[in-house]
Design an enzyme around this catalytic site. Structure first.
Site, PDB file in Angstrom:
ATOM      1  N   HIS A 141       0.977  -1.160  -0.032  1.00  0.00           N
ATOM      2  CA  HIS A 141       0.183   0.006  -0.124  1.00  0.00           C
ATOM      3  C   HIS A 141       1.031   1.339  -0.048  1.00  0.00           C
ATOM      4  O   HIS A 141       0.654   2.141  -0.772  1.00  0.00           O
ATOM      5  CB  HIS A 141      -0.903   0.062   1.360  1.00  0.00           C
ATOM      6  CG  HIS A 141      -1.688   1.125   1.494  1.00  0.00           C
ATOM      7  ND1 HIS A 141      -3.151   1.103   1.383  1.00  0.00           N
ATOM      8  CD2 HIS A 141      -1.295   2.410   1.914  1.00  0.00           C
ATOM      9  CE1 HIS A 141      -3.604   2.500   1.719  1.00  0.00           C
ATOM     10  NE2 HIS A 141      -2.484   2.996   1.948  1.00  0.00           N
ATOM     11  N   GLU A 142       1.880   1.273   0.924  1.00  0.00           N
ATOM     12  CA  GLU A 142       2.525   2.468   0.935  1.00  0.00           C
ATOM     13  C   GLU A 142       3.691   2.703  -0.013  1.00  0.00           C
ATOM     14  O   GLU A 142       3.928   3.459  -0.836  1.00  0.00           O
ATOM     15  CB  GLU A 142       3.440   2.292   2.286  1.00  0.00           C
ATOM     16  CG  GLU A 142       2.721   2.451   3.512  1.00  0.00           C
ATOM     17  CD  GLU A 142       1.735   3.577   3.534  1.00  0.00           C
ATOM     18  OE1 GLU A 142       2.020   4.669   3.240  1.00  0.00           O
ATOM     19  OE2 GLU A 142       0.573   3.102   4.049  1.00  0.00           O
ATOM     20  N   HIS A 145       1.695   4.309  -3.010  1.00  0.00           N
ATOM     21  CA  HIS A 145       1.769   5.706  -2.727  1.00  0.00           C
ATOM     22  C   HIS A 145       2.790   6.216  -3.353  1.00  0.00           C
ATOM     23  O   HIS A 145       2.848   7.479  -3.896  1.00  0.00           O
ATOM     24  CB  HIS A 145       1.989   5.933  -1.144  1.00  0.00           C
ATOM     25  CG  HIS A 145       0.182   6.035  -0.323  1.00  0.00           C
ATOM     26  ND1 HIS A 145      -0.855   6.794  -1.004  1.00  0.00           N
ATOM     27  CD2 HIS A 145      -0.195   5.620   0.549  1.00  0.00           C
ATOM     28  CE1 HIS A 145      -1.925   6.499  -0.217  1.00  0.00           C
ATOM     29  NE2 HIS A 145      -1.442   5.837   0.723  1.00  0.00           N
ATOM     30  N   GLU A 192      -6.205   6.743  -0.938  1.00  0.00           N
ATOM     31  CA  GLU A 192      -6.271   5.532  -0.136  1.00  0.00           C
ATOM     32  C   GLU A 192      -6.925   4.384  -0.740  1.00  0.00           C
ATOM     33  O   GLU A 192      -6.477   3.123  -0.765  1.00  0.00           O
ATOM     34  CB  GLU A 192      -6.962   5.612   1.335  1.00  0.00           C
ATOM     35  CG  GLU A 192      -6.020   6.643   2.273  1.00  0.00           C
ATOM     36  CD  GLU A 192      -4.802   5.906   2.568  1.00  0.00           C
ATOM     37  OE1 GLU A 192      -4.933   4.912   3.461  1.00  0.00           O
ATOM     38  OE2 GLU A 192      -3.637   6.209   2.157  1.00  0.00           O
TER      39      GLU A 192
END
Length: 369
Positions: A141-142, A145, A192
């Site tokens: 997930h990060e 980003h 997100e």
């Protein structure tokens, strides 16, 4: 398969996972993420604030802070997290592995920040809460980003909200700054959803992603929770109540940086079962080399189509009303009155109250992370 410690990019996942060479972030970005970012960039005053803060934010100080007061992930410290990080960068073909730190904080959280280069920070609360596969999805997930370039705007949001007094001198006024903060939060909530998709591409285990979101919502009590029941909460949240509840939903989410956890889970499951996800897993996805040829107008049209479809299929009372208006439905005045349940009372009723009003008041008091 063997790991080559001296080559960041030659590391392969600890179990067989599909890799996506040259993948563009467009492959997993939620259409609402792109449209919110376009809207944000068009917001009056945003360019002024962005340029001012880009030169003022003490990024070097921030990096030194984490270096001095957190634990940097490496082969010698939190080696299992370092392996996950390198796996994630290998799978998403992120050329430079961003530095990652573990910060002492019992609140489960993770973030990707940085103006020049992204930094990933995870809290001890998150590390202790999640198992290996759940944590792998969070690391992915990060990294998502980072690949999408979200860290720049996340850093601006972080400093605007936590260091507001230091930027109060910018000649836009508090209302203008709060408008930018609100717009940044709206974009970040949508980003997100994109990063959740990136986490699934890295972990390639939908159940692990679902478990991680459940734990963030309800803690480390998996034996007391059920994924299907958790997803039903999202359906109930979307479809339940009347127009008053729809308004309360909007008010509840405005101060939040993240979407509600049940909503994130439902959105991710929907994407995991979509044709777009299947094509991506089969190797059919946009490449970074094609990014320069993409049109902002095309992205905006895609986002508009997504919103149109979302409004059309939504069970939310407000979205149904919007759909009716767009479709030219008759008796809209009557529909609005019925949607609000004659809120305010009829001419013959004193006080106009009903039992739903007290119940609705409970919804606005909770802000789960």
């Amino acid at each position: 398969m063997p790991d080559v410690p001296n080559e960041q990019h030659d590391h392969v996942p600890s179990r067989q996972r599909r890799r996506f060479p040259g993948i563009s972030s467009r492959a997993y970005e939620h259409p609402a993420d792109r449209s919110a970012l376009v809207a944000l960039r068009k917001l009056t005053g945003f360019d002024t604030v962005f340029k001012a803060l880009s030169g003022l934010l003490p990024e070097r100080s921030l990096r030194l802070l984490f270096l001095s007061d957190s634990v940097r992930v490496s082969d010698d410290q939190f080696a299992h997290l370092n392996s996950m990080l390198r796996d994630a960068c290998y799978i998403l073909d992120l050329e430079k592995v961003p530095p990652m730190y573990v910060h002492q904080d019992p609140q489960p959280n993770a973030m990707c920040i940085g103006l020049d280069e992204p930094i990933i920070v995870v809290t001890t609360g998150l590390v202790e809460l999640l198992d290996e596969e759940e944590m792998r999805a969070v690391v992915g997930h990060e990294v998502g980003h980072a690949l999408s370039g979200h860290s720049v705007y996340r850093t601006i949001l972080l400093f605007l909200t936590t260091l507001a007094l230091r930027v109060a001198w910018i000649p836009l006024g508090n209302l203008a700054i709060m408008a930018i903060v609100t717009a940044l939060r709206e974009w970040f909530r949508k980003s997100e959803l994109s990063a959740d998709r990136a986490g699934l591409l890295v972990g390639q285990d939908l159940q692990a992603s679902m478990r991680g979101l459940m734990k963030i919502a309800g803690g480390n009590h998996l034996h007391e929770m059920n994924v299907d029941a958790f997803l039903k909460q999202a359906e109930e949240y979307e479809a339940g109540g009347d127009l008053r509840d729809s308004v309360l939903k909007i008010l509840n989410v405005l101060p939040r940086s993240h979407p509600f956890t049940t909503v994130r889970a439902a959105e991710l499951k929907k994407w995991a079962e979509s044709r777009d996800h299947q094509r991506l897993m089969d190797g059919h996805y946009p490449r970074r080399t094609e990014d320069k040829d993409t049109s902002v107008g095309d992205s905006f049209r895609e986002s508009a189509a997504h919103y149109t479809e979302h409004v059309k299929n939504s069970k939310d009372p407000l979205m149904k009303l919007v759909s009716d208006i767009a479709g030219g439905a008759g008796d809209l005045g009557g529909r609005v009155r019925r949607g609000f349940g004659n809120f305010g009372g009829s001419s013959g009723g004193e006080g106009g109250g009903d039992s739903g009003g007290g119940n609705n008041g409970n919804h606005g008091t909770r802000d789960d992370e």
